[in-house]
Each structure stands twice: as C-alpha cells, then as structure tokens.
Design a protein around this motif. Structure first.
Motif, short mmCIF file in Angstrom:
data_model
loop_
_atom_site.label_atom_id
_atom_site.label_comp_id
_atom_site.label_asym_id
_atom_site.label_seq_id
_atom_site.Cartn_x
_atom_site.Cartn_y
_atom_site.Cartn_z
N LEU A 90 0.82 -1.22 0.00
CA LEU A 90 0.00 0.00 0.00
C LEU A 90 0.85 1.26 0.00
CD1 LEU A 90 -2.75 -1.10 2.55
CD2 LEU A 90 -2.83 -1.19 0.05
N GLY A 91 2.06 1.20 0.57
CA GLY A 91 2.95 2.35 0.60
C GLY A 91 2.53 3.39 1.62
N GLY A 92 3.45 4.29 1.94
CA GLY A 92 3.16 5.40 2.86
C GLY A 92 2.79 4.90 4.24
N THR A 93 1.93 5.67 4.91
CA THR A 93 1.42 5.29 6.23
C THR A 93 -0.02 4.84 6.10
OG1 THR A 93 2.89 6.86 7.34
CG2 THR A 93 0.96 6.10 8.58
N GLN A 94 -0.31 3.65 6.64
CA GLN A 94 -1.64 3.07 6.50
C GLN A 94 -2.13 2.56 7.85
OE1 GLN A 94 -3.26 2.96 3.53
NE2 GLN A 94 -1.54 3.79 2.36
N PHE A 95 -3.43 2.71 8.09
CA PHE A 95 -4.06 2.07 9.24
C PHE A 95 -4.79 0.83 8.75
CE2 PHE A 95 -3.31 6.32 10.77
CZ PHE A 95 -2.91 6.10 12.09
N ILE A 96 -4.52 -0.30 9.42
CA ILE A 96 -4.99 -1.60 8.97
C ILE A 96 -5.86 -2.22 10.05
CG2 ILE A 96 -4.29 -3.90 8.20
CD1 ILE A 96 -1.57 -2.64 7.41
N GLU A 97 -7.08 -2.58 9.68
CA GLU A 97 -8.00 -3.25 10.60
C GLU A 97 -7.75 -4.76 10.54
OE1 GLU A 97 -12.81 -4.17 11.12
OE2 GLU A 97 -12.09 -2.90 9.47
N THR A 98 -7.57 -5.39 11.71
CA THR A 98 -7.43 -6.83 11.80
C THR A 98 -8.37 -7.35 12.88
OG1 THR A 98 -5.73 -6.95 13.52
CG2 THR A 98 -4.97 -6.55 11.27
N LEU A 99 -8.56 -8.65 12.94
CA LEU A 99 -9.35 -9.23 14.03
C LEU A 99 -8.70 -8.97 15.38
CD1 LEU A 99 -10.50 -12.70 12.61
CD2 LEU A 99 -11.90 -10.67 12.99
N GLY A 100 -7.37 -8.78 15.40
CA GLY A 100 -6.66 -8.52 16.64
C GLY A 100 -6.62 -7.07 17.04
N GLY A 101 -7.19 -6.18 16.22
CA GLY A 101 -7.20 -4.76 16.55
C GLY A 101 -6.65 -3.92 15.40
N LEU A 102 -6.57 -2.62 15.62
CA LEU A 102 -6.11 -1.67 14.61
C LEU A 102 -4.60 -1.50 14.73
CD1 LEU A 102 -7.60 0.13 12.49
CD2 LEU A 102 -7.38 2.01 14.12
N ARG A 104 -0.87 0.18 12.65
CA ARG A 104 -0.41 1.19 11.70
C ARG A 104 0.88 0.72 11.06
NH1 ARG A 104 3.41 4.82 12.11
NH2 ARG A 104 3.59 4.55 14.37
N SER A 105 0.98 0.84 9.73
CA SER A 105 2.20 0.49 9.02
C SER A 105 2.78 1.72 8.34
CB SER A 105 1.93 -0.59 7.96
OG SER A 105 1.16 -0.07 6.89
N GLU A 106 4.10 1.72 8.20
CA GLU A 106 4.79 2.82 7.52
C GLU A 106 5.91 2.24 6.67
OE1 GLU A 106 7.39 6.88 8.46
OE2 GLU A 106 6.52 5.71 10.11
N ALA A 107 5.81 2.43 5.35
CA ALA A 107 6.86 1.98 4.44
C ALA A 107 7.98 3.00 4.45
CB ALA A 107 6.29 1.80 3.03
N ARG A 108 9.21 2.54 4.77
CA ARG A 108 10.37 3.43 4.88
C ARG A 108 11.51 2.86 4.05
NH1 ARG A 108 10.18 3.78 11.40
NH2 ARG A 108 11.81 2.21 11.12
N PRO A 109 12.55 3.67 3.77
CA PRO A 109 13.68 3.16 2.99
C PRO A 109 14.38 1.96 3.63
CG PRO A 109 13.71 5.56 3.05
CD PRO A 109 12.64 5.13 4.00
N ASP A 110 14.36 1.87 4.97
CA ASP A 110 15.06 0.78 5.65
C ASP A 110 14.16 -0.43 5.92
OD1 ASP A 110 13.50 2.13 7.52
OD2 ASP A 110 14.90 1.82 9.17
N GLY A 111 12.96 -0.42 5.37
CA GLY A 111 12.03 -1.52 5.59
C GLY A 111 10.65 -0.99 5.91
N VAL A 112 9.81 -1.85 6.45
CA VAL A 112 8.45 -1.46 6.83
C VAL A 112 8.34 -1.55 8.35
CG1 VAL A 112 5.99 -1.92 6.54
CG2 VAL A 112 7.57 -2.33 4.63
N SER A 113 7.86 -0.47 8.95
CA SER A 113 7.65 -0.43 10.39
C SER A 113 6.16 -0.58 10.67
CB SER A 113 8.16 0.91 10.95
OG SER A 113 7.85 1.04 12.31
#
Length: 275
Positions: A90-102, A104-113
């Motif tokens: 998805l790229g950038g900063t995203q909020f992701i809904e899961t069964l375990g809760g909400l 946040r992901s952030e795609a960065r040059p050193d990987g994904v946080s």
C-alpha cells in the motif's frame, strides 16, 4: 466439451523473511473466502502455496481491512510479517484493521515499520483456561518449562532456553499448541539469548507449523524478554529467515521493523478453487 472458465482473480505472492503469503486485493471486487478455499489455495502441491493467505477488504474504521488465513484454513487475528507485506504493497502510512485490533504500518527506505499496539498480559487475555501468573507460568512440557504468556493480537507462549536450535520444536510444537490449557490454541516460541539486546528465535506457528519467520512471535518474545529483564527495550530478534528489530518503550506500543518483498504476481480461475 471444455470446462467453462470462471472469473480470473489476481493475486500477489509476497514474503517477509521467508514467511510467505498469497495476497488478494478484494477492496473493489469482493472475493468469497472460506476455510476450505483458503487451505486449497495455500496448498504447495495443488494450489499456489503459502504460509498464510491474506484478503484485503474495505474498512469502515481504517484504510483497509486485512483478513488472515493460516494454511490449514483457520482465520486468525494477527500476522506481523503479513502486516509488513501489506504495508509495502500500500505504501506510505496506513491504518490496517485486523481481528486482533487496529495497527499502523509505515513503508520506509530501511524496511516497513508496524505499530502492533500494546501487548496483553493477563491470563484471560492470552487466553489460558484458568488464572495464573503469565510472567512465570507454572506449567511445562518435558524440558520446556515456565513460559511467558503474551498476546500481541494473537496468543503466544515463550520459552527461554540455552539453545533454541536444540529443541525438537517439530514434535513439541503441536503438543503445546493443542493443549487444553489454551482454549484458542497457541503459538509456541523458543528463544535463547545471544548477547545484550539480541535473541535467537524459532517458532511453531498455530495452524501453520514451523516457520522461517513470525513477526508476532518476535514481538511477543521481545516483550517477554523485556519483562524478564533479559534485554533492554530495543531488541534484535534473529529468526531462521533473518532479523527483525522490536522496540517496546515503557508504557507504549510495540514497534516492529523489517523487510518485506514482492515475489511475483499472477491470477487463478475462480472456478478452480470454489468457495
């Protein structure tokens, strides 16, 4: 007469440190998914093959809803490596809904946080079937004793051992996973201390078996090590597939950083894998 072909459903094959996924983007065109269909797609001989099948759907509370199916077809609450894969997709900063809760992901040059949220530590949050101390659980299976219980969107027990490689996890993993003590089954982690703020980890994943990497297992193990004062609050976790960096500031949420990779894209016929 040749068989009538159905709708073609595109997918992406991705992995995080060798923990591999089939990702289906169903945000615009709905895709029906059942346990049987997920297991058939995940089969490495007759399907596409993966550890987990991921279905992305619209969400009312986040940028996307992520559904996670283990390769046995069971739907589960969380998957850290898949969260990084979706974050890369998805790229950038995203909020992701899961069964375990909400999360946040952030795609960065050193990987994904990925911000995995706060750990749940009470016995009824793991869950286990009766009240006990989750920092020194008074239970054991052969030489694996007194684990730590942690829920990071899905349930984990962590055993600290002298040599994680020496544990027969292929045999003990399913025994512990399916013990009646764990009403929702359990992910089984064995970890050893390599050095200051550095752990080695192997994981038997609930519903998937031995895995090259487990992001939630790494998060749970870091929390367990910090609670037992074996490490500081930023920990390198070496898994068979490679390293992850886990940070858990006091009173804060768990941050996991590591790589994710797009392997290839393809499509399958809807009628070949009926729901």
């Amino acid at each position: 007469m040749p068989k009538s072909r159905g709708m073609r459903i595109p997918f992406r094959k991705m992995h995080g440190l060798g923990n591999d996924f089939v990702v289906i983007d169903a945000r615009e065109a709905a895709v029906s998914m059942t346990a049987a269909r997920a297991a058939a797609l995940a089969d490495r001989r007759t399907g596409i093959g993966c550890d987990q099948l991921i279905v992305l759907e619209p969400s009312d509370v986040a940028d996307v809803r992520m559904r996670i199916f283990n390769n046995d077809g069971s739907e589960v609450e969380a998957c850290g490596n898949a969260s990084r894969a979706v974050g890369l997709l998805l790229g950038g900063t995203q909020f992701i809904e899961t069964l375990g809760g909400l999360i946040r992901s952030e795609a960065r040059p050193d990987g994904v946080s990925v911000d995995m949220g706060a750990p749940r530590l009470r016995w009824d949050e793991i869950p286990v079937s009766y009240a006990m101390d989750t920092l020194e659980m008074p239970v054991g299976w052969e030489d694996l004793e007194n684990p730590v219980g942690v829920n990071v969107g899905n349930p984990h027990v962590i055993f600290f051992v002298d040599d994680a490689d020496a544990v027969d996890l292929a045999r003990l993993g399913p025994l512990i996973e399916n013990d009646p003590l764990f009403p929702e089954r359990i992910n089984v982690n064995v970890a050893s201390v390599v050095g200051p703020d550095h752990l080695k980890l192997r994981v038997w994943e609930r519903g998937a078996g031995l895995t090259r990497a487990c992001g939630t297992g790494a998060c749970a193990t870091a929390v367990a090590a910090i609670r037992r004062k074996l490490t500081g609050r930023k920990v390198r976790i070496d898994l068979p597939g490679g390293p992850l960096t886990i940070t858990w500031p006091e009173g804060g949420t768990i941050d996991m950083t590591g790589p994710a990779t797009l392997s290839f894209e393809g499509a399958f016929e809807d009628s070949d894998f009926p729901a």
